[in-house]
Motif scaffolding. Structure first.
Motif, PDB file in Angstrom:
ATOM      1  N   THR A  76      43.724  30.622  47.592  1.00 51.44           N
ATOM      2  CA  THR A  76      44.587  30.189  46.556  1.00 51.44           C
ATOM      3  C   THR A  76      45.794  31.131  45.888  1.00 51.44           C
ATOM      4  N   LEU A  77      46.363  30.570  44.969  1.00 51.54           N
ATOM      5  CA  LEU A  77      47.536  31.596  44.608  1.00 51.54           C
ATOM      6  C   LEU A  77      47.212  32.953  44.281  1.00 51.54           C
ATOM      7  N   ASP A  78      45.806  33.390  44.063  1.00 49.88           N
ATOM      8  CA  ASP A  78      45.451  34.681  43.752  1.00 49.88           C
ATOM      9  C   ASP A  78      44.717  34.831  45.255  1.00 49.88           C
ATOM     10  N   PHE A  79      45.438  34.964  46.098  1.00 53.70           N
ATOM     11  CA  PHE A  79      44.799  35.121  47.617  1.00 53.70           C
ATOM     12  C   PHE A  79      44.443  36.566  47.730  1.00 53.70           C
ATOM     13  N   THR A  80      43.274  36.640  48.456  1.00 49.39           N
ATOM     14  CA  THR A  80      42.791  37.881  48.663  1.00 49.39           C
ATOM     15  C   THR A  80      42.199  37.954  50.289  1.00 49.39           C
ATOM     16  N   PHE A  81      42.882  39.030  51.192  1.00 52.81           N
ATOM     17  CA  PHE A  81      42.773  38.948  52.476  1.00 52.81           C
ATOM     18  C   PHE A  81      41.812  40.081  52.971  1.00 52.81           C
ATOM     19  N   ARG A  82      41.178  39.904  54.083  1.00 51.37           N
ATOM     20  CA  ARG A  82      40.148  40.815  54.717  1.00 51.37           C
ATOM     21  C   ARG A  82      40.753  41.597  55.904  1.00 51.37           C
ATOM     22  N   ILE A  83      40.728  42.755  56.023  1.00 50.89           N
ATOM     23  CA  ILE A  83      40.820  43.824  57.043  1.00 50.89           C
ATOM     24  C   ILE A  83      39.438  44.227  57.493  1.00 50.89           C
ATOM     25  N   GLY A  84      38.985  43.599  58.654  1.00 48.46           N
ATOM     26  CA  GLY A  84      37.409  43.516  58.875  1.00 48.46           C
ATOM     27  C   GLY A  84      36.790  42.781  57.725  1.00 48.46           C
ATOM     28  N   LYS A  85      35.765  43.432  57.320  1.00 46.37           N
ATOM     29  CA  LYS A  85      35.148  42.977  56.326  1.00 46.37           C
ATOM     30  C   LYS A  85      35.448  43.415  54.806  1.00 46.37           C
ATOM     31  N   THR A  86      36.682  44.283  54.722  1.00 48.44           N
ATOM     32  CA  THR A  86      37.156  44.776  53.356  1.00 48.44           C
ATOM     33  C   THR A  86      38.113  44.004  52.865  1.00 48.44           C
ATOM     34  N   LEU A  87      37.962  43.683  51.725  1.00 48.54           N
ATOM     35  CA  LEU A  87      38.801  42.898  50.686  1.00 48.54           C
ATOM     36  C   LEU A  87      40.010  43.540  50.200  1.00 48.54           C
ATOM     37  N   VAL A  88      41.262  43.027  50.340  1.00 48.53           N
ATOM     38  CA  VAL A  88      42.464  43.625  49.932  1.00 48.53           C
ATOM     39  C   VAL A  88      43.419  42.516  49.098  1.00 48.53           C
ATOM     40  N   GLN A  89      44.034  43.024  48.179  1.00 50.65           N
ATOM     41  CA  GLN A  89      44.888  42.241  47.460  1.00 50.65           C
ATOM     42  C   GLN A  89      46.391  42.984  47.638  1.00 50.65           C
ATOM     43  N   TYR A  90      47.214  41.901  47.835  1.00 49.49           N
ATOM     44  CA  TYR A  90      48.742  42.289  47.669  1.00 49.49           C
ATOM     45  C   TYR A  90      49.223  42.220  46.306  1.00 49.49           C
ATOM     46  N   VAL A  91      50.033  43.310  45.965  1.00 51.21           N
ATOM     47  CA  VAL A  91      50.832  43.429  44.727  1.00 51.21           C
ATOM     48  C   VAL A  91      52.265  43.772  44.786  1.00 51.21           C
ATOM     49  N   TYR A  92      53.117  43.234  44.271  1.00 53.00           N
ATOM     50  CA  TYR A  92      54.526  43.540  44.318  1.00 53.00           C
ATOM     51  C   TYR A  92      54.724  44.316  43.036  1.00 53.00           C
ATOM     52  N   ASP A  93      54.495  45.717  43.038  1.00 52.61           N
ATOM     53  CA  ASP A  93      54.660  46.480  41.818  1.00 52.61           C
ATOM     54  C   ASP A  93      54.445  48.023  42.116  1.00 52.61           C
ATOM     55  N   ASP A  94      54.831  48.882  41.344  1.00 56.54           N
ATOM     56  CA  ASP A  94      54.687  50.422  41.633  1.00 56.54           C
ATOM     57  C   ASP A  94      53.452  51.042  41.001  1.00 56.54           C
ATOM     58  N   TYR A  95      52.715  51.266  42.107  1.00 47.92           N
ATOM     59  CA  TYR A  95      51.344  51.794  41.952  1.00 47.92           C
ATOM     60  C   TYR A  95      51.379  52.915  40.987  1.00 47.92           C
ATOM     61  N   GLU A  96      52.317  53.623  40.843  1.00 48.57           N
ATOM     62  CA  GLU A  96      52.612  54.943  40.132  1.00 48.57           C
ATOM     63  C   GLU A  96      52.868  54.571  38.589  1.00 48.57           C
TER      64      GLU A  96
END
Length: 200
Positions: A76-96
């Motif tokens: 979906t547009l709120d896509f989530t990917f897996r590295i192995g079994k671990t879920l990760v979301q991509y965000v274009y933003d400054d984490y700090e």
């Protein structure tokens, strides 16, 4: 526990995998920035391209047999990917200094995984992972940076890992000794008349 090594929390998140994903994502984001830098582009077109291109990249990578450890958990547009079994979301933003605070909260998929983990009495230190990409303002050419952040159930960062680009360092070679070349003796080139006179 606070660590800057994601593999301390998930064996799936090896440095090799993270470096690979970050390099591919950074290249894609840079291309999208270059492609949306016309006078006719707006914040909306730039933002959509930076997000949509990464979505498309991940869809393509899941089809590539070179990355069997990478899958899309939802497309979906709120896509989530897996590295192995671990879920990760991509965000274009400054984490700090994030502007998209809503992106820190676990989505439905992550909440399901979290509830399953809690039911199994697993010690889940990290509830959600976010791959942040942003431009470092004030750096030459506004250099892109990728950072993976792991949040606990209270959305507090417990793991911060930054992608470091490897720089090619030129190999040192000893300077060759100089060789003296004697100056050539210059003579006038003989014309065809000179050659015929000598023959007589």
């Amino acid at each position: 526990m606070i660590s800057n090594q994601p593999s301390d929390f998930s064996a799936d998140l090896t440095n090799e995998r993270l470096q690979t994903i970050c390099e591919l994502v950074l290249d894609t984001v840079q291309d999208s920035i270059d492609d949306s830098s016309t006078k006719n582009d707006t914040k909306w077109t730039r933002g959509c391209l930076r997000y949509g291109r990464v979505h498309g990249l991940l869809m393509q990578l899941t089809l590539d047999k070179n990355y069997p450890w990478l899958t899309l958990a939802n497309k979906t547009l709120d896509f989530t990917f897996r590295i192995g079994k671990t879920l990760v979301q991509y965000v274009y933003d400054d984490y700090e200094a994030p502007k998209k605070h809503h992106r820190i909260k676990p989505n439905t998929l992550e909440n399901t995984q979290l509830s399953l983990g809690l039911d199994l009495d697993d010690e889940l230190t990290v509830a959600s992972w976010r791959l942040y990409v942003n431009q470092e303002q004030g750096h030459e050419n506004d250099q892109l940076k990728a950072t993976l952040v792991g949040y606990d159930i209270n959305q507090t960062p417990v793991c911060i890992w930054s992608h470091e680009e490897t720089v090619n360092i030129p190999m040192y070679a000893e300077q060759a000794e100089t060789v003296d070349i004697p100056e050539p003796i210059l003579t006038r080139k003989k014309s065809s008349n000179d050659i015929s006179n000598e023959a007589k």
